[in-house]
Scaffold this motif. Structure first.
Motif, PDB file in Angstrom:
ATOM      1  N   VAL A 120      -0.587  10.272   2.556  1.00 49.26           N
ATOM      2  CA  VAL A 120      -0.155   9.551   3.759  1.00 49.26           C
ATOM      3  C   VAL A 120      -1.129   9.827   4.904  1.00 49.26           C
ATOM      4  O   VAL A 120      -1.653  10.931   5.039  1.00 49.26           O
ATOM      5  N   GLY A 121      -1.364   8.806   5.720  1.00 50.94           N
ATOM      6  CA  GLY A 121      -2.228   8.974   6.879  1.00 50.94           C
ATOM      7  C   GLY A 121      -1.834   8.021   7.997  1.00 50.94           C
ATOM      8  O   GLY A 121      -0.698   7.518   8.026  1.00 50.94           O
ATOM      9  N   ALA A 122      -2.773   7.796   8.900  1.00 46.28           N
ATOM     10  CA  ALA A 122      -2.538   6.885  10.028  1.00 46.28           C
ATOM     11  C   ALA A 122      -3.771   5.998  10.194  1.00 46.28           C
ATOM     12  O   ALA A 122      -4.133   5.620  11.305  1.00 46.28           O
ATOM     13  N   THR A 123      -4.413   5.681   9.064  1.00 44.22           N
ATOM     14  CA  THR A 123      -5.652   4.895   9.115  1.00 44.22           C
ATOM     15  C   THR A 123      -5.334   3.418   9.379  1.00 44.22           C
ATOM     16  O   THR A 123      -4.200   2.982   9.228  1.00 44.22           O
ATOM     17  N   GLY A 124      -6.364   2.662   9.760  1.00 49.40           N
ATOM     18  CA  GLY A 124      -6.165   1.258  10.123  1.00 49.40           C
ATOM     19  C   GLY A 124      -5.485   1.190  11.480  1.00 49.40           C
ATOM     20  O   GLY A 124      -5.626   2.085  12.302  1.00 49.40           O
ATOM     21  N   ARG A 125      -4.681   0.148  11.689  1.00 52.60           N
ATOM     22  CA  ARG A 125      -4.004   0.016  12.977  1.00 52.60           C
ATOM     23  C   ARG A 125      -2.596   0.579  12.878  1.00 52.60           C
ATOM     24  O   ARG A 125      -1.611  -0.155  12.920  1.00 52.60           O
ATOM     25  N   ALA A 126      -2.496   1.895  12.749  1.00 55.10           N
ATOM     26  CA  ALA A 126      -1.184   2.560  12.680  1.00 55.10           C
ATOM     27  C   ALA A 126      -1.014   3.381  13.950  1.00 55.10           C
ATOM     28  O   ALA A 126      -1.971   3.938  14.464  1.00 55.10           O
ATOM     29  N   THR A 127       0.225   3.456  14.435  1.00 58.35           N
ATOM     30  CA  THR A 127       0.472   4.213  15.665  1.00 58.35           C
ATOM     31  C   THR A 127       0.675   5.702  15.393  1.00 58.35           C
ATOM     32  O   THR A 127       0.578   6.518  16.291  1.00 58.35           O
ATOM     33  N   GLY A 128       0.956   6.038  14.141  1.00 60.83           N
ATOM     34  CA  GLY A 128       1.134   7.445  13.779  1.00 60.83           C
ATOM     35  C   GLY A 128       1.217   7.532  12.275  1.00 60.83           C
ATOM     36  O   GLY A 128       1.287   6.497  11.601  1.00 60.83           O
ATOM     37  N   PRO A 129       1.189   8.751  11.707  1.00 61.92           N
ATOM     38  CA  PRO A 129       1.233   8.869  10.243  1.00 61.92           C
ATOM     39  C   PRO A 129       2.535   8.338   9.650  1.00 61.92           C
ATOM     40  O   PRO A 129       3.616   8.692  10.133  1.00 61.92           O
ATOM     41  N   HIS A 130       2.421   7.467   8.696  1.00 60.03           N
ATOM     42  CA  HIS A 130       3.580   6.971   7.937  1.00 60.03           C
ATOM     43  C   HIS A 130       3.055   6.231   6.719  1.00 60.03           C
ATOM     44  O   HIS A 130       1.892   5.848   6.672  1.00 60.03           O
ATOM     45  N   LEU A 131       3.933   6.041   5.739  1.00 58.80           N
ATOM     46  CA  LEU A 131       3.561   5.215   4.596  1.00 58.80           C
ATOM     47  C   LEU A 131       4.250   3.865   4.727  1.00 58.80           C
ATOM     48  O   LEU A 131       5.469   3.791   4.868  1.00 58.80           O
ATOM     49  N   HIS A 132       3.454   2.808   4.680  1.00 58.26           N
ATOM     50  CA  HIS A 132       4.007   1.458   4.613  1.00 58.26           C
ATOM     51  C   HIS A 132       3.908   1.001   3.159  1.00 58.26           C
ATOM     52  O   HIS A 132       2.836   1.017   2.570  1.00 58.26           O
ATOM     53  N   TRP A 133       5.047   0.618   2.597  1.00 59.60           N
ATOM     54  CA  TRP A 133       5.098   0.130   1.204  1.00 59.60           C
ATOM     55  C   TRP A 133       5.662  -1.285   1.184  1.00 59.60           C
ATOM     56  O   TRP A 133       6.777  -1.515   1.649  1.00 59.60           O
ATOM     57  N   SER A 134       4.849  -2.208   0.663  1.00 61.92           N
ATOM     58  CA  SER A 134       5.288  -3.597   0.494  1.00 61.92           C
ATOM     59  C   SER A 134       5.300  -3.932  -0.982  1.00 61.92           C
ATOM     60  O   SER A 134       4.608  -3.302  -1.785  1.00 61.92           O
ATOM     61  N   LEU A 135       6.048  -4.959  -1.327  1.00 62.75           N
ATOM     62  CA  LEU A 135       6.121  -5.428  -2.706  1.00 62.75           C
ATOM     63  C   LEU A 135       5.979  -6.949  -2.676  1.00 62.75           C
ATOM     64  O   LEU A 135       6.779  -7.627  -2.038  1.00 62.75           O
ATOM     65  N   LYS A 136       4.913  -7.438  -3.345  1.00 63.89           N
ATOM     66  CA  LYS A 136       4.675  -8.886  -3.341  1.00 63.89           C
ATOM     67  C   LYS A 136       5.039  -9.475  -4.697  1.00 63.89           C
ATOM     68  O   LYS A 136       4.802  -8.846  -5.726  1.00 63.89           O
ATOM     69  N   TRP A 137       5.602 -10.686  -4.678  1.00 66.90           N
ATOM     70  CA  TRP A 137       6.019 -11.355  -5.913  1.00 66.90           C
ATOM     71  C   TRP A 137       5.142 -12.581  -6.161  1.00 66.90           C
ATOM     72  O   TRP A 137       5.058 -13.456  -5.293  1.00 66.90           O
ATOM     73  N   ARG A 138       4.487 -12.596  -7.335  1.00 63.35           N
ATOM     74  CA  ARG A 138       3.722 -13.766  -7.790  1.00 63.35           C
ATOM     75  C   ARG A 138       2.689 -14.251  -6.781  1.00 63.35           C
ATOM     76  O   ARG A 138       2.381 -15.446  -6.744  1.00 63.35           O
ATOM     77  N   ASN A 139       2.233 -13.338  -5.931  1.00 59.99           N
ATOM     78  CA  ASN A 139       1.268 -13.699  -4.895  1.00 59.99           C
ATOM     79  C   ASN A 139       1.807 -14.826  -4.003  1.00 59.99           C
ATOM     80  O   ASN A 139       1.034 -15.575  -3.417  1.00 59.99           O
ATOM     81  N   ARG A 140       3.133 -14.934  -3.909  1.00 62.42           N
ATOM     82  CA  ARG A 140       3.740 -15.973  -3.077  1.00 62.42           C
ATOM     83  C   ARG A 140       4.289 -15.382  -1.784  1.00 62.42           C
ATOM     84  O   ARG A 140       4.040 -15.901  -0.711  1.00 62.42           O
ATOM     85  N   TYR A 141       5.091 -14.327  -1.922  1.00 56.77           N
ATOM     86  CA  TYR A 141       5.682 -13.731  -0.725  1.00 56.77           C
ATOM     87  C   TYR A 141       6.130 -12.307  -1.015  1.00 56.77           C
ATOM     88  O   TYR A 141       6.190 -11.867  -2.167  1.00 56.77           O
ATOM     89  N   TYR A 142       6.434 -11.595   0.099  1.00 57.26           N
ATOM     90  CA  TYR A 142       6.880 -10.209  -0.019  1.00 57.26           C
ATOM     91  C   TYR A 142       8.386 -10.162  -0.231  1.00 57.26           C
ATOM     92  O   TYR A 142       9.126 -10.917   0.391  1.00 57.26           O
ATOM     93  N   VAL A 143       8.798  -9.265  -1.114  1.00 61.50           N
ATOM     94  CA  VAL A 143      10.220  -9.049  -1.367  1.00 61.50           C
ATOM     95  C   VAL A 143      10.592  -7.656  -0.865  1.00 61.50           C
ATOM     96  O   VAL A 143       9.724  -6.861  -0.513  1.00 61.50           O
TER      97      VAL A 143
END
Ligand SMILES: [Zn+2]
Length: 282
Positions: free
Chosen positions: A245-268
Motif C-alpha cells: 500500500v502507498g499514496a502514489t499517483g493522485r492520492a491524498t494519503g496512504p490507502h488501497l483502492h480496489w476496483s473490479l471491472k466486468w467485461r471491460n464494460r463497467y465497474y462492479v
C-alpha cells in the motif's frame, strides 16, 4: 386444431427447456452486483436492456459464467441463454436499485478546477493508453472460482463503491471501487487467483497499479501502490502478495483502492464479489 396447437406448443416448450435450462446464479440482482452463474456447457449468454445495452459472452466447458450489473443498471434487463442457434431461452431480470452515498460540498471557492500542463497531459494520455491496452487483453484464467477475500487484512473501509461527491452543485465522477484505510507498506494480497495484465509503478492518477484478471471477464485494479511484487503475465494464486500500500499517483494519503471491472464494460461493486459463496456454484 386448437388442442393440437396446445400440444405442439407444450412439446416445443419442453424441448426448449431441455436444450437450454434457465441458468442458476448466486449473488444479488442489484445495481453494481456481480453474480456467478451456471448454465449448459459453452452456452452463449447475452445480457441486455431496453436502452440498447448488450453484452454477449460464452460460458465455460462446465457452463460457468459471471454476470455484472453496472452502477446505474436498468430495473429491467433480459438474459438470453442459447445452447445452439435457435435453442435459446429468455429470462427477465429485475435489478433492485442500490442507494448510493452522495456527499454535497457547497461554498467552495470557484476556479479550483485543475488545469494540466502540456507535459502532464502527455503523461495522462500515456497512462490512459497503457490501461486501455491492458483492459483489452484476453487471458485464460479461472481464479474467480476461488471466491474473493479482502486484499488487505483488518482494514477500515474509508470509501465505498458508487458514492458521489457534488461540489458546488456539480456532480463529480462517482467513486468506482473500495478504499481501505491502511498504513503505507501494508502487504496487498490477491483477493482471488488470476493473471497479472498490468504492473506499472507510475500511472498519472493511479500511481503504482496492478491489474489482475480473474477470468470470465472479471479484472481487479489496485491503485496507489508503493511497491509492486509481480510482473505482467505472471499467474498468481489467491492470497499471493501483489505489492504494498502507498499514496502514489493522485492520492491524498496512504490507502488501497480496489476496483473490479466486468467485461471491460463497467465497474462492479467489489463488496458483492466478497459475498459470493463459490462453493454453491461448483
Ligand atoms: Zn478510491
Amino acid at each position: 386444431m386448437l388442442l393440437l396447437a396446445a400440444v405442439l406448443a407444450s412439446a416445443l416448450q419442453g424441448t426448449l427447456q431441455n436444450a437450454s435450462p434457465v441458468p442458476s446464479c448466486i449473488g444479488a440482482y442489484e445495481q453494481g452486483a456481480v453474480l456467478a452463474c451456471r448454465a449448459a456447457p459453452r452456452s452463449q449468454v447475452t445480457l441486455s436492456d431496453a436502452s440498447g445495452f448488450s453484452q454477449t459472452l460464452r460460458a465455460d466447458a462446465a457452463g460457468r459464467f459471471v454476470l455484472g450489473f453496472s452502477r446505474n443498471a436498468a430495473a429491467n434487463m433480459v438474459l438470453r441463454v442459447c445452447t445452439a442457434p435457435g435453442a435459446c431461452r429468455r429470462q427477465r431480470l429485475h435489478i433492485a436499485p442500490h442507494a448510493y452515498r452522495v456527499e454535497r460540498i457547497d461554498g467552495l471557492p470557484p476556479g479550483k478546477v485543475s488545469r494540466f500542463t502540456a507535459e502532464q497531459l502527455a503523461q495522462i494520455r500515456k497512462s490512459s493508453a497503457r490501461k486501455k491496452a491492458a483492459f483489452a487483453k484476453q487471458v485464460a484464467a479461472r481464479g474467480y472460482l476461488d471466491g474473493f477475500s479482502r486484499p488487505v487484512a483488518g482494514a477500515r473501509i474509508s470509501g465505498v463503491y458508487g458514492s458521489q461527491r457534488v461540489l458546488n452543485g456539480k456532480p463529480k465522477r462517482p467513486h468506482m471501487g473500495i478504499d481501505f484505510a491502511v498504513p503505507a507498506g501494508t502487504p496487498i494480497h490477491a483477493p482471488a487467483g488470476g493473471v497479472v495484465t498490468l504492473a506499472d509503478p507510475d500511472l498519472y492518477f493511479e500511481g503504482g497499479t496492478v491489474f489482475l484478471d480473474h477470468g470470465q471477464g472479471l479484472v481487479s485494479v489496485f491503485m496507489h501502490m508503493s511497491a509492486i511484487a509481480v510482473h505482467d503475465g505472471e499467474r498468481v494464486a489467491k492470497g499471493a502478495v501483489l505489492g504494498r500500500v502507498g499514496a502514489t499517483g493522485r492520492a491524498t494519503g496512504p490507502h488501497l483502492h480496489w476496483s473490479l471491472k466486468w467485461r471491460n464494460r463497467y465497474y462492479v461493486n467489489p463488496e458483492s464479489a466478497l459475498s459470493l459463496d463459490m462453493e454453491r456454484l461448483r
